[in-house]
Write a protein that holds these residues in place. Structure first.
Motif, mmCIF file in Angstrom:
data_model
loop_
_atom_site.group_PDB
_atom_site.id
_atom_site.type_symbol
_atom_site.label_atom_id
_atom_site.label_comp_id
_atom_site.label_asym_id
_atom_site.label_seq_id
_atom_site.Cartn_x
_atom_site.Cartn_y
_atom_site.Cartn_z
ATOM 1 N N GLN A 18 -1.905 -6.122 -12.808
ATOM 2 C CA GLN A 18 -1.503 -5.108 -11.839
ATOM 3 C C GLN A 18 -0.434 -5.591 -10.865
ATOM 4 O OE1 GLN A 18 -5.097 -3.671 -9.981
ATOM 5 N NE2 GLN A 18 -6.020 -5.688 -10.121
ATOM 6 N N GLU A 19 -0.439 -6.877 -10.521
ATOM 7 C CA GLU A 19 0.601 -7.398 -9.640
ATOM 8 C C GLU A 19 1.962 -7.376 -10.335
ATOM 9 O OE1 GLU A 19 -2.289 -9.079 -10.108
ATOM 10 O OE2 GLU A 19 -3.241 -9.038 -8.135
ATOM 11 N N PRO A 77 -3.172 1.175 -7.453
ATOM 12 C CA PRO A 77 -2.857 2.355 -6.625
ATOM 13 C C PRO A 77 -2.508 1.989 -5.178
ATOM 14 C CG PRO A 77 -4.774 2.797 -7.980
ATOM 15 C CD PRO A 77 -4.471 1.325 -8.119
ATOM 16 N N GLN A 78 -3.127 0.926 -4.633
ATOM 17 C CA GLN A 78 -2.774 0.491 -3.282
ATOM 18 C C GLN A 78 -1.326 0.015 -3.227
ATOM 19 O OE1 GLN A 78 -5.412 -2.474 -1.712
ATOM 20 N NE2 GLN A 78 -7.216 -1.402 -2.460
ATOM 21 N N PHE A 79 -0.910 -0.723 -4.239
ATOM 22 C CA PHE A 79 0.483 -1.167 -4.288
ATOM 23 C C PHE A 79 1.426 0.040 -4.293
ATOM 24 C CE2 PHE A 79 -1.111 -5.212 -6.345
ATOM 25 C CZ PHE A 79 -0.770 -6.028 -5.283
ATOM 26 N N SER A 114 7.106 -10.543 -4.416
ATOM 27 C CA SER A 114 7.383 -9.104 -4.504
ATOM 28 C C SER A 114 6.176 -8.284 -4.080
ATOM 29 C CB SER A 114 7.799 -8.718 -5.919
ATOM 30 O OG SER A 114 9.024 -9.310 -6.261
ATOM 31 N N THR A 115 4.994 -8.673 -4.533
ATOM 32 C CA THR A 115 3.806 -7.909 -4.149
ATOM 33 C C THR A 115 3.506 -8.078 -2.660
ATOM 34 O OG1 THR A 115 2.370 -9.709 -4.925
ATOM 35 C CG2 THR A 115 2.753 -7.864 -6.429
ATOM 36 N N LEU A 116 3.849 -9.230 -2.093
ATOM 37 C CA LEU A 116 3.683 -9.430 -0.648
ATOM 38 C C LEU A 116 4.649 -8.537 0.119
ATOM 39 C CD1 LEU A 116 2.179 -11.039 1.523
ATOM 40 C CD2 LEU A 116 3.942 -12.781 1.327
ATOM 41 N N MET A 117 5.859 -8.352 -0.403
ATOM 42 C CA MET A 117 6.816 -7.442 0.229
ATOM 43 C C MET A 117 6.329 -6.001 0.165
ATOM 44 S SD MET A 117 10.482 -8.723 -1.159
ATOM 45 C CE MET A 117 10.586 -10.398 -1.738
#
Length: 172
Positions: A18-19, A77-79, A114-117
């Motif tokens: 998912q990430e 979905p949160q992302f 990227s996921t942290l951004m």
């Protein structure tokens, strides 16, 4: 068109990252943002999320409480929620240089950054519990807690009332 068949889709679901998917979709959305209107991109993101849920979620029609996503899909979905509200797609109040800066970093960094951004990390430190992640929500604020928000571009430290008072009295 369902070329994979039921077994193939089960294998895709079992190996879903998912990430990596969130980073890929964010990059794709940023690419689309160069030629399409923001509203169209948000609708496109919504359609992609709905298609993913139709394919991999378990639910009964007309029963919202029956909706279930497996752990491999649980935070995706949160992302998408955070991506829809990010500086990568909403450019109001930002100069073209700022927009290009943020988008360039998203396109150049790896999956973790990227996921942290896309979805910043909020960590809690307190005397009553070990350090750990907490929800990006006002409910995470407590008097005896230090919160550290990491957005990749900025790090913000929040001291609860009790901690701030200890700092004022030089107990640190």
């Amino acid at each position: 068109d369902n070329r994979l068949g039921p077994q193939g889709w089960m294998e895709v679901g079992a190996s879903f990252d998912q990430e990596a998917a969130a980073a890929l979709v964010a990059r794709w959305a940023v690419h689309k943002a160069e030629t399409e209107e923001a509203f169209d991109i948000l609708r496109w993101l919504d359609r992609k999320l709905i298609q993913l849920c139709q394919k991999f979620a378990e639910f009964r029609k007309d029963d919202a409480s029956s909706f279930r996503l497996s752990p491999q899909f649980s935070i995706y979905p949160q992302f998408m929620f955070h991506l829809r509200r990010s500086q990568f797609l909403h450019v109001f109040g930002a100069s073209p240089d700022e927009t290009a800066f943020y988008r360039l970093y998203l396109l150049r960094e790896g999956v973790t950054h990227s996921t942290l951004m896309i979805q910043p990390s909020l960590l809690s430190y307190s005397f009553h519990a070990p350090p750990g992640p907490v929800l990006l929500d006002v409910s995470s604020i407590a008097a005896d807690r230090i919160l550290l928000l990491d957005t990749f571009f900025n790090v913000v430290v929040f001291h609860g009332e009790t901690i701030a008072e200890w700092k004022r009295q030089n107990y640190h």
